[in-house]
Enzyme design. Structure first.
Site, mmCIF file in Angstrom:
data_model
loop_
_atom_site.group_PDB
_atom_site.id
_atom_site.type_symbol
_atom_site.label_atom_id
_atom_site.label_comp_id
_atom_site.label_asym_id
_atom_site.label_seq_id
_atom_site.Cartn_x
_atom_site.Cartn_y
_atom_site.Cartn_z
ATOM 1 N N ARG A 14 9.232 -19.689 -8.054
ATOM 2 C CA ARG A 14 9.815 -18.811 -7.020
ATOM 3 C C ARG A 14 11.316 -18.739 -7.195
ATOM 4 N NH1 ARG A 14 10.125 -20.069 -1.492
ATOM 5 N NH2 ARG A 14 9.451 -22.225 -1.715
ATOM 6 N N ASP A 62 5.308 -33.117 -6.631
ATOM 7 C CA ASP A 62 6.394 -33.234 -5.659
ATOM 8 C C ASP A 62 7.516 -34.011 -6.340
ATOM 9 O OD1 ASP A 62 8.141 -33.948 -3.640
ATOM 10 O OD2 ASP A 62 6.563 -34.311 -2.162
ATOM 11 N N TYR A 154 22.539 -31.444 2.713
ATOM 12 C CA TYR A 154 22.427 -30.615 1.501
ATOM 13 C C TYR A 154 23.660 -30.784 0.614
ATOM 14 C CZ TYR A 154 21.665 -26.263 -1.180
ATOM 15 O OH TYR A 154 21.486 -25.330 -2.177
HETATM 16 P P1 NAP Z 1 13.621 -21.157 -2.979
HETATM 17 O O1 NAP Z 1 13.440 -19.714 -3.193
HETATM 18 O O2 NAP Z 1 13.453 -21.733 -1.605
HETATM 19 O O3 NAP Z 1 12.691 -21.964 -4.021
HETATM 20 C C1 NAP Z 1 12.702 -23.364 -4.017
HETATM 21 C C2 NAP Z 1 11.852 -23.858 -5.148
HETATM 22 O O4 NAP Z 1 11.864 -25.302 -5.123
HETATM 23 C C3 NAP Z 1 10.406 -23.439 -4.999
HETATM 24 O O5 NAP Z 1 9.884 -23.137 -6.269
HETATM 25 C C4 NAP Z 1 9.737 -24.683 -4.429
HETATM 26 O O6 NAP Z 1 8.377 -24.824 -4.789
HETATM 27 C C5 NAP Z 1 10.530 -25.769 -5.109
HETATM 28 N N1 NAP Z 1 10.418 -27.037 -4.396
HETATM 29 C C6 NAP Z 1 10.828 -27.329 -3.134
HETATM 30 N N2 NAP Z 1 10.524 -28.606 -2.834
HETATM 31 C C7 NAP Z 1 9.918 -29.136 -3.946
HETATM 32 C C8 NAP Z 1 9.366 -30.402 -4.247
HETATM 33 N N3 NAP Z 1 9.393 -31.409 -3.363
HETATM 34 N N4 NAP Z 1 8.800 -30.585 -5.469
HETATM 35 C C9 NAP Z 1 8.765 -29.572 -6.373
HETATM 36 N N5 NAP Z 1 9.267 -28.334 -6.126
HETATM 37 C C10 NAP Z 1 9.837 -28.134 -4.926
HETATM 38 O O7 NAP Z 1 15.082 -21.613 -3.417
HETATM 39 P P2 NAP Z 1 16.117 -20.960 -4.447
HETATM 40 O O8 NAP Z 1 17.089 -20.185 -3.652
HETATM 41 O O9 NAP Z 1 15.411 -20.324 -5.570
HETATM 42 O O10 NAP Z 1 16.873 -22.299 -4.915
HETATM 43 C C11 NAP Z 1 16.667 -22.906 -6.187
HETATM 44 C C12 NAP Z 1 17.752 -23.956 -6.366
HETATM 45 O O11 NAP Z 1 19.037 -23.332 -6.290
HETATM 46 C C13 NAP Z 1 17.742 -25.048 -5.291
HETATM 47 O O12 NAP Z 1 18.071 -26.284 -5.847
HETATM 48 C C14 NAP Z 1 18.849 -24.599 -4.358
HETATM 49 O O13 NAP Z 1 19.393 -25.676 -3.636
HETATM 50 C C15 NAP Z 1 19.831 -24.013 -5.345
HETATM 51 N N6 NAP Z 1 20.776 -23.084 -4.733
HETATM 52 C C16 NAP Z 1 20.349 -21.951 -4.121
HETATM 53 C C17 NAP Z 1 21.283 -21.107 -3.536
HETATM 54 C C18 NAP Z 1 20.887 -19.849 -2.855
HETATM 55 O O14 NAP Z 1 21.769 -19.211 -2.252
HETATM 56 N N7 NAP Z 1 19.643 -19.398 -2.911
HETATM 57 C C19 NAP Z 1 22.645 -21.446 -3.582
HETATM 58 C C20 NAP Z 1 23.037 -22.614 -4.221
HETATM 59 C C21 NAP Z 1 22.090 -23.429 -4.798
HETATM 60 P P3 NAP Z 1 7.171 -24.097 -3.933
HETATM 61 O O15 NAP Z 1 7.228 -22.643 -4.321
HETATM 62 O O16 NAP Z 1 5.944 -24.788 -4.372
HETATM 63 O O17 NAP Z 1 7.514 -24.319 -2.504
#
Ligand code: NAP
Length: 246
Positions: A14, A62, A154
């Site tokens: 995702r 996980d 966070y």
């Molecule tokens: P997202 O759309 O919420 O996706 C999160 C992903 O992490 C999903 O694939 C989810 O798996 C997986 N995940 C969550 N908990 C997990 C666990 N315990 N074990 C294995 N997988 C797990 O988030 P995103 O925006 O793509 O973020 C990806 C990364 O970028 C994260 O580290 C986030 O902190 C970082 N980030 C994001 C932003 C932003 O603005 N979006 C900014 C800075 C940093 P499931 O699909 O199975 O739930």
């Protein structure tokens, strides 16, 4: 023909992880995509890569559970025999002000974001050390650099990832393993879709490029850090944030 590289991406089904997966698929890499949610449609995700002529393994684990990560890496190695690139991308938020933050909200975010990064890396590194090459990219956040009210858990997890990245870069450089971090700003994914339009508007005003980022824009930098074009870069944090933090 050159052997295909193998890329393990946590949270690879995702959001940002999914775009990173597509970027590496276009480059002809085999993929190991990790997820945790029971609602994940594994067959549908696999089918999204049919056009690329690569092998894709989609595995539940996980990242906050060490044993799950041991099994994840074992299964990846059993299938592909190696992991060339590890992207520690899985992450969660549980935002609230410190006055309201329960111990569990702090622990959970640290366990998934920071300990999860350790759990997977710890299991992958021996294989990279054995073949004396590898590339690790950890997804941090600009919040880990400048902080953010309501995100102390966070921010602590993402700042921890930066310290972890720099230490491992020093430790593993003699083995020809590079370790870098990417710090996204506000990227349009499920994680930020919970924000109201008003909040998003206010955020956009503070971003010099005046918009949220796209997951592909993060994926492009991850791909650069994983490739030969960045062969003299290790221990760095690259912001992908439209100029938010300078
Ligand atoms: P997202 O759309 O919420 O996706 C999160 C992903 O992490 C999903 O694939 C989810 O798996 C997986 N995940 C969550 N908990 C997990 C666990 N315990 N074990 C294995 N997988 C797990 O988030 P995103 O925006 O793509 O973020 C990806 C990364 O970028 C994260 O580290 C986030 O902190 C970082 N980030 C994001 C932003 C932003 O603005 N979006 C900014 C800075 C940093 P499931 O699909 O199975 O739930």
């Amino acid at each position: 023909m050159e052997e295909k590289k193998v890329v393990l991406i946590t949270g690879g089904t995702r959001g940002i992880g999914s775009e990173i997966a597509k970027k590496f698929a276009k480059e002809g890499c085999n993929l190991v995509l990790n997820y945790v949610s029971d609602s994940t449609d594994v067959e549908k995700i696999k089918s999204e890569f049919d056009e690329y002529g690569i092998d894709v393994l989609v595995l539940k684990a996980d990242v906050s559970v060490f044993e799950d990560c041991e099994n994840l890496v074992k299964e990846a190695i059993a299938k592909f025999g190696k992991i060339d690139i590890l992207v520690n991308n899985a992450g969660i938020t549980k935002d609230t002000l410190i006055a309201m933050m329960k111990e569990d909200a702090f622990d959970k975010v640290i366990d998934v974001n920071l300990k999860g990064t350790f759990n997977v890396t710890k299991n992958v590194v021996p294989y990279m050390m054995k073949k004396r090459s590898g590339n690790i990219i950890n997804i941090s956040s600009v919040v880990g650099i400048v902080g953010n009210a309501g995100q102390s858990n966070y921010a602590a997890s993402k700042a921890g990832i930066i310290g972890f990245t720099k230490s491992l870069a020093k430790e593993l450089a003699p083995r020809n393993i590079r370790v870098n971090a990417v710090a996204p700003g506000f990227i349009d994914t499920d994680m930020t879709s919970v924000l109201s339009d008003k909040v998003k508007e206010n955020i956009n005003l503070q971003i010099p490029l005046k918009r949220m980022g796209k997951a592909q824009e993060v994926a492009n930098v991850v791909s650069f850090l994983a490739g030969n074009e960045s062969s003299y870069i290790t221990g760095q944090v690259i912001n992908v944030d439209g100029g938010m933090v300078m």
